[in-house]
Design an enzyme around this catalytic site. Structure first.
Site, PDB file in Angstrom:
ATOM      1  N   GLN A  34      44.440  32.591  42.129  1.00 51.50           N
ATOM      2  CA  GLN A  34      43.702  33.191  43.239  1.00 51.50           C
ATOM      3  C   GLN A  34      43.442  32.092  44.270  1.00 51.50           C
ATOM      4  OE1 GLN A  34      39.772  34.451  41.942  1.00 51.50           O
ATOM      5  NE2 GLN A  34      39.030  32.376  41.720  1.00 51.50           N
TER       6      GLN A  34
ATOM      7  N   THR B 199      35.742  34.275  37.863  1.00 55.55           N
ATOM      8  CA  THR B 199      36.532  35.434  38.270  1.00 55.55           C
ATOM      9  C   THR B 199      37.877  35.446  37.567  1.00 55.55           C
ATOM     10  OG1 THR B 199      35.440  35.568  40.422  1.00 55.55           O
ATOM     11  CG2 THR B 199      37.635  36.552  40.254  1.00 55.55           C
TER      12      THR B 199
ATOM     13  N   GLY C 291      31.234  33.146  40.337  1.00 57.88           N
ATOM     14  CA  GLY C 291      31.869  31.868  40.584  1.00 57.88           C
ATOM     15  C   GLY C 291      33.378  32.031  40.636  1.00 57.88           C
ATOM     16  N   CYS C 292      34.060  31.009  41.202  1.00 63.61           N
ATOM     17  CA  CYS C 292      35.505  31.114  41.379  1.00 63.61           C
ATOM     18  C   CYS C 292      36.214  31.085  40.030  1.00 63.61           C
ATOM     19  CB  CYS C 292      36.005  30.001  42.281  1.00 63.61           C
ATOM     20  SG  CYS C 292      35.377  28.356  41.891  1.00 63.61           S
ATOM     21  N   TYR C 293      35.917  30.083  39.209  1.00 63.73           N
ATOM     22  CA  TYR C 293      36.544  30.020  37.891  1.00 63.73           C
ATOM     23  C   TYR C 293      36.248  31.281  37.066  1.00 63.73           C
ATOM     24  CZ  TYR C 293      37.491  24.917  38.378  1.00 63.73           C
ATOM     25  OH  TYR C 293      37.945  23.686  38.753  1.00 63.73           O
TER      26      TYR C 293
END
Lengths: 345, 345, 345, 345
Positions: free
Chosen positions: C311, C152, C148-150
């Protein structure tokens, strides 16, 4: 106190009516309908209204709209025409923020809105709700077709020029820009934040519903045939509308006389601000207020006159204008409840 | 009518004071100063005020501020302290929106603001202008140090917990987010549209002036030593502040009791809205209004309690709060002139 | 050339895969599926791809995905698990950008995603696709659960501290902020431009799916029990993610040593940029690139260490990371096709 | 490898040149000057370039620009004309992104830019750098006046119509909208985030420098006298330009023939995309790329033809076009280093 009902209060013109009417000193909010949100408190959907509006939505059949003095329709096209007759019969005045009572020409309505018009009688008596051009009729109206947002700017901007016969009526070009709230509160991909921010586009360039409405009204101001190229654009801002209106002068006239023409035309208007010649009005200068500001330009003292017009599309372009009409219909001072100072920055 | 002067009216807190005071029923705007804009009409700089404010800026030496009943300083740090004594001597009350009268600890002031404090006497009598925590003193004050925007949210959010001794006072973490108007109306690269939109960042993470102000005030609420990690962020929105406040519970307590604690603490407050437990307040729900909304969370019923706080940094975080103080100082109902419905969308 | 298929290419992670892969020198885009858009050219839906991508969407049953070398799933949770087995059997590698293969703990998956996990075998062999922490396994993987984005940002930011045993693992607080594209390309009111711009809010504060994923991974790095308070916020920007990570140091350590720890940890990483101590990374500094930048802070040389991580949520947080995994799986240099310079301004 | 120097690399066209040239396969970045930032690493000012550009700024007198093969001037008007002669004498080619070499008519230049033109010889040989209309001359040029952003859109949009003699050349109306980055990276109040977001306005309506430039170029395409009303607007987006071009047809022509005219005109152009008749191009469809997209409209099959044109003002409107010229001047394929896929969303 005027007892007010709102049909379809979940969209942006609905919540904007609530924002304005919550502090209107002569209004008692009486009913607000939404089929989907029946029983939900308005302030639960719009926390900005917590402590300001205590009403809950009720299903249309449960709302006692006939006990109101006036009912606003902040609904999709076609809803007001289905209910207007019953309300009028009960002595309730009707202000429709959609298009049901804007176009006198039924064929045009049906062509552009794609639904049959089922309420010709009411349409016949309906009054076009642009106070600056139609005040006397509004005062006596039982039913109002509230103007579209774009048409308001175009009419206010072109009216003095057309009435004075100064411009070629058959070659008007209106390049208009709207904030995204003009598209409404609908779950559509195209108006998502990630689709509509940091970008812009034109839309409906080949044909748009606001053209026939505007032409029908402008035609009342001149005997020459009006032809209008109206080009709307979607701009990444929430509220605000900027219309850049082009016209070609038929006769020579000084810039001072042009400016005077507009200042005279609107000198008694509370909500029209004619700025100094050559100004560049910003949409934020009217944000969250019922003001419309305009300024004239004449590049190179040539044949083109340009009128820059800004308004808040949800206020003067919709809900504020509707309240302005209501004030007139009930004999109140026109600016009652509409004296917000624009929010800047 | 209260005769009001504003020193330094060209910035955002200045124009916001004007927006609020223009419609304040008990106020007469009397003077507004700007060295640079001497003679310029306020409405020429801020067209949003056309028709609402007729004043022109005057140079500080020409403005008869001593004839006012109260003077607001919407100026950089250091200006109010240079003029306060003269105004007080003339019987004029002073409300400073900058930091001159916020910190009682002169050494702290001089460390964080980098200028000497030249007005210790006035500082000694100055009252910290957060009505919800300091109302009685404000009523009797002659001079007010109006709180910073961030400190307002942190104090309102932590106060009930600290006073009740429920949390570890030495491990507070406040992760705060501000709209760009908080940086003021200054010609600086970093806050250009093309630099600050569609992006975000933290700033001043290692050290920020609002930490000592907040700690000084929070320390009044508890005998345990307060330690605060305050982390500000710049968010691409004009107005709005969102503070995410973390604290660790020392003792077990039910969520219902937590909620009740806050509801009790603020039950008589016009401008504090304790939302239902577990809500997620949005900054737009208070846009252009003096409301502060907050909501409590307790993930997994664990040791962390989280308070989400939103306000409009220019209103409750600055100019609205200053007017709220003025109302108290002049014996007016606290909400006079401050009852705007938040602008949404 | 690697033959690539994309299942569900109409969302933001899908179009971002296309943006990256269109210029990837070792990739041949072979199939892209969408039930709804069967037959529509990709470039008709996304004009940004005109002249760059010639493919048309095809219905899932018509696409010859088994002829691909690798298939990316840019779909809702639950789709990949239904098709993975067939593809693997045909020798096709699978990279899922949804959650189907992220959580090893099936009970946790079913609790947080609300659907049964129907593909335990594949889950058992699936590799968590965070190259900087899991490179060797990715190289040999047949199926990847893309992070998932968070998660990472949280893993990259906390990993060096946890591995070194420097922080209290049971009191992590991650205050995270995401651009709106993270919510996907779905027709939902809450992410409309007029709802999500010029405002911000927290969401999912009490519970969010990315917490168990992150804890499961962080737990691999330390023997102490990890406890994480993760608080996501929605920010009015299209792309970009900013995580503000708080941790308490267990032992004293110099700031230089802290900085060195991170520089050593990531010194060979192409896509991790450890900025100078005390920097404030902006999300736009990585816009449209696969870079993740981070910086350390230690206010007052105290017990709190703060890691700021940025990011692009659609690149390093999703599609770029997926391509990075693909490069590893096919023995290509890791940065192939991922060397975009961030777009600023 | 082409050795490239950049004079004035701290503004938006400068950093955009760096973004493009950092990955240009035939370019070696050799020198970049800034008086103010002498010694500062480019990547310290623009963290987006960390790891991509290693150069530091050097003061103009220290930079060995004469050792370059080509020097780009991303400077205010007037800088290039002061240095061009020396560079040309040393065999260095010059591409000016400002206006010094755009207008052949010196009197016009001096009128609109308010400075004397001190370099008539170089102006005489300078070539207008719009490849699609002037490719042969650019190939052989030593010095390029890179077109303004607005003029690029107007020329590409009107050129086919004017060359074919289809429209009345004396009544062109170009209503153009630009993102804020077009105003440059200058510390000015008017382009602050809090001034320029969530609002829009026209500017320079009565007179703007890009009118004479555009007219001078358009006049080359027709023997009829060209008259142009150009109206620029500032839109709250970082990058992007949308020009809505109006013209009146002199002769009847089918829409198919109109479309064919444009498709033929630009069929070999890598960077001009003629979209289907009646399309509405969005600025984001070209974001961060050198593409220009356009579409034709003809409302009601009437006398008005409308050309909608979008480009990224910093790429095709500035730095990308400059690199396109450089490629031509050095015999490279025109698209070298310019094949970015637009960033969407």
């Amino acid at each position: 106190m005027i007892k007010v009902g709102i049909v379809g209060g979940t969209g942006y013109t609905g919540v904007e009516l609530l924002r304005i009417l919550a502090l209107h000193p002569e209004v008692q909010l009486t009913a607000i309908t939404s089929r989907k949100e029946d029983g939900v408190k308005v302030a639960d959907m719009y926390p900005s209204l917590r402590g300001k509006v205590d009403l809950a939505f009720s299903a249309p059949d449960k709302a006692n709209l006939t006990e109101c003095d006036v009912v606003f329709f902040a609904t999709p096209h076609g809803v007001a025409m289905a209910q207007a007759q019953e309300l009028l019969a009960a002595g309730v005045k009707v202000i429709d923020l959609a298009a049901d009572f804007r176009l006198k020409d039924v064929a045009q309505f049906e062509k552009w809105y794609g639904i049959p018009h089922t309420c010709h009688d009411v349409l016949a008596e309906a009054v076009y709700g642009l106070p600056e051009l139609n005040r006397a009729a509004i005062r006596n109206a039982r039913v109002i077709g509230n103007p579209g947002c774009y048409p308001t700017t175009m009419q206010i901007g072109y009216a003095p020029l057309l009435r004075a016969g100064l411009i070629e009526a058959d070659s008007l070009i209106a390049d208009c820009k709207s904030g995204v709230s003009g598209a409404g509160r609908k779950a559509e991909i195209g108006i998502l934040f990630s689709e509509a921010s940091d970008t812009m586009k034109a839309y409906g360039v080949s044909a748009h519903r606001h053209t026939p409405e505007t032409v029908e009204q402008l035609q009342k101001l001149t005997s020459e045939p009006v032809s209008l190229q109206f080009t709307p654009h979607l701009i990444p801002m929430i509220r605000g509308m900027h219309s850049t209106l082009y016209a070609r002068l038929k006769t020579d006239i000084s810039n001072e006389a042009l400016q005077q023409l507009f200042e005279d035309a609107y000198k008694d208007e509370e909500f029209i601000d004619v700025m100094p010649f050559g100004s560049h009005p910003e949409t934020r200068s009217v944000r969250a207020s019922n003001m419309l500001r305009l300024a004239l330009h004449r590049p190179g003292n040539g044949k083109n006159v340009i009128v820059l017009v800004v308004q808040d599309n949800l206020v003067k372009g919709a809900s504020g204008q509707a309240v302005q009409c209501m004030n007139l219909m009930f004999g109140l001072p026109e600016q009652t409840g509409l004296q917000h100072v624009p929010v800047l920055p």
